[in-house]
Scaffold this motif. Structure first.
Motif, PDB file in Angstrom:
ATOM      1  N   TRP A 134      -1.027   9.496   0.052  1.00 12.88           N
ATOM      2  CA  TRP A 134      -0.609   9.179   1.419  1.00 12.88           C
ATOM      3  C   TRP A 134      -1.765   8.471   2.128  1.00 12.88           C
ATOM      4  O   TRP A 134      -2.869   8.352   1.561  1.00 12.88           O
ATOM      5  CB  TRP A 134      -0.159  10.435   2.168  1.00 12.88           C
ATOM      6  N   GLN A 135      -1.528   7.949   3.325  1.00 13.71           N
ATOM      7  CA  GLN A 135      -2.535   7.175   4.031  1.00 13.71           C
ATOM      8  C   GLN A 135      -3.412   8.051   4.922  1.00 13.71           C
ATOM      9  O   GLN A 135      -2.937   9.024   5.517  1.00 13.71           O
ATOM     10  CB  GLN A 135      -1.873   6.084   4.887  1.00 13.71           C
ATOM     11  N   VAL A 159       0.826  -1.201   0.000  1.00 17.65           N
ATOM     12  CA  VAL A 159       0.000   0.000   0.000  1.00 17.65           C
ATOM     13  C   VAL A 159       0.865   1.258   0.000  1.00 17.65           C
ATOM     14  O   VAL A 159       0.623   2.201  -0.758  1.00 17.65           O
ATOM     15  CB  VAL A 159      -0.954  -0.001   1.211  1.00 17.65           C
ATOM     16  N   ARG A 160       1.893   1.301   0.841  1.00 17.99           N
ATOM     17  CA  ARG A 160       2.761   2.482   0.890  1.00 17.99           C
ATOM     18  C   ARG A 160       3.529   2.650  -0.426  1.00 17.99           C
ATOM     19  O   ARG A 160       3.752   3.776  -0.889  1.00 17.99           O
ATOM     20  CB  ARG A 160       3.731   2.387   2.070  1.00 17.99           C
ATOM     21  N   LEU A 205      -6.170   5.197   1.027  1.00 17.06           N
ATOM     22  CA  LEU A 205      -5.234   6.255   0.661  1.00 17.06           C
ATOM     23  C   LEU A 205      -5.990   7.536   0.347  1.00 17.06           C
ATOM     24  O   LEU A 205      -7.194   7.521   0.078  1.00 17.06           O
ATOM     25  CB  LEU A 205      -4.405   5.828  -0.551  1.00 17.06           C
ATOM     26  N   ALA A 223      -5.529   0.776   5.104  1.00 18.88           N
ATOM     27  CA  ALA A 223      -5.131   0.705   3.699  1.00 18.88           C
ATOM     28  C   ALA A 223      -5.781   1.759   2.815  1.00 18.88           C
ATOM     29  O   ALA A 223      -5.457   1.845   1.640  1.00 18.88           O
ATOM     30  CB  ALA A 223      -5.440  -0.695   3.150  1.00 18.88           C
ATOM     31  N   ALA A 235       1.170   4.139  -2.858  1.00 22.80           N
ATOM     32  CA  ALA A 235       0.970   5.549  -2.538  1.00 22.80           C
ATOM     33  C   ALA A 235       2.147   6.398  -3.005  1.00 22.80           C
ATOM     34  O   ALA A 235       1.966   7.474  -3.614  1.00 22.80           O
ATOM     35  CB  ALA A 235       0.758   5.714  -1.030  1.00 22.80           C
TER      36      ALA A 235
END
Length: 402
Positions: A311-312, A301-302, A320, A318, A305
């Motif tokens: 970003w989260q 996920v990061r 974004l 999860a 992103a």
């Protein structure tokens, strides 16, 4: 379970007479409204063959969305459910292009068909006589004995060879071995590697030291698996389809996790854990983006992103956020944000004349259908709710519906 095909059924369906009968039955509607009338007609014309003909037509119609060339193939119900979608099989075949490959659980040949396009030598083996006979029809290749695999030395004439053989008894010197253990035990789907058929630990032991690709359920606990190579999670048109374990010799250097996002309408997107994952900590942007399931399941996920300038919402969640939406993704434009409390939320939805209501949740214990019934949206304007946890606070984002 579907109709239980016999070898005689497969032989007949694969004959010229069977093909003509299938074309005749395929021209019928076979809908709930016409089924009794259609069955009576088929039984008069084909007697005891009727059930096999109807089941084959029914399966072919189901298969068209999953497999290319399904209009001429034979299936069983279970084999069709388990078959790898053509787009996923084609992607894997491209990774193995130019190598000799042995699919030791070949079933009806869905994987073999794609491998045969790009690999110089392809072997398929299975213990199920019916599936093997069906694969022989689908690939137009007669099956041989397991001894013939060794004699062919992984280079069958015409580039495809089929044989009856036990997946746990290596019988070829192919450069790469592919396996797809059945994911059901005692009639139920299992995520226990030891309960797969054949069991994953036994399969890995049988091909220790060989280049190996094993298809498995994406719900497998990768962290406890102890896999030394690469784990790839693939999705197709938004649905996570499978995970594939690639042994170290087949893995890309420095990669242990890969997400492959396949689509029927756009080029694939591939993401690995070798890519950057540095993202800022900021307040929510204009949009909320729910990453593809393959990205989430692969733990990237990061990385996703960072690739797309997002970003989260929260480091543990999860979802974004950002000021733009990546091409091909759904974005939920934020209209309002509030702590999650039913009464104020219901009042706000009523004020906005909310009608059709999509509810997405993550990190909170909520049943979207039960919540929708409590909120009673009766207006005309469609909205979406994204409900999640920001820090320790259950938070709802009221959004436009994409």
């Amino acid at each position: 379970m579907g109709y239980a095909f016999s070898r005689d059924d497969v032989a007949h369906l694969g004959s010229a007479a069977g093909a003509a009968a299938l074309a005749e039955v395929g021209a019928l509607a076979l809908t709930p409204a016409s089924l009794l009338r259609d069955l009576e007609r088929i039984r008069r014309a084909h007697g005891d063959r009727a059930a096999a003909l109807v089941e084959t037509v029914r399966l072919r119609r189901r298969a068209t969305a999953k497999l290319s060339g399904a209009g001429e193939w034979l299936f069983t119900d279970d084999a069709l459910q388990q078959a790898t979608p053509t787009a996923v099989a084609r992607h894997r075949a491209e990774r193995l292009k130019g190598r000799s490959v042995h699919d030791v659980t070949c079933s009806i040949g869905a994987e073999l068909a794609e491998l045969a396009r790009v690999c110089p030598a392809v072997i398929g083996s299975d213990l199920d006589d019916i599936r093997l006979a069906i694969a022989a029809h689908n690939l137009r290749v007669p099956p041989v004995g397991a001894h013939a695999i060794a004699a062919a030395d992984s280079a069958p004439a015409g580039n495809v060879l089929l044989a009856k053989a036990d997946a746990l008894r290596p019988c070829s010197t192919a450069e790469v071995v592919i396996a797809d253990p059945a994911r059901r035990a005692d009639g139920r789907r299992t995520h226990d590697p030891a309960k797969l058929q054949p069991p994953l630990p036994d399969l890995l032991a049988a091909y220790a030291g060989r280049d190996l690709a094993v298809k498995c359920a994406p719900g497998l606990d990768f962290d406890t698996l102890g896999w030394a190579g690469e784990i790839e999670v693939a999705s197709l048109d938004g649905a996570v389809r499978e995970a594939c374990l690639w042994s170290p010799g087949l893995a890309e250097a420095g990669v242990t996790r890969r997400a492959t996002v396949l689509s029927s309408s756009r080029p694939p997107e591939i993401l690995t854990d070798a890519e950057p994952d540095d993202i800022p900590e900021r307040e929510p942007g204009e949009w909320i983006i729910d990453p593809d399931g393959a990205v989430i399941r692969a733990g990237l996920v990061r990385h996703y992103a960072a690739k797309h300038g997002l970003w989260q919402l929260d480091p543990r969640i999860a979802y974004l956020t950002g000021d733009t939406v990546p091409e091909g993704m759904r974005g939920f434009r934020i209209l309002d944000r509030m702590d999650f409390r039913e009464k104020p939320l219901r009042a706000e939805l009523h004020r906005r004349d909310c009608g059709p209501l999509e509810i997405l949740t993550r990190g909170v214990d909520l049943d979207p259908d039960a919540l929708r019934a409590k909120l009673k949206p009766r207006g005309k304007q469609p909205h979406s709710l994204v409900i999640t946890r920001i820090g320790k606070t259950a938070t709802v984002f009221l959004c436009d519906t994409p």
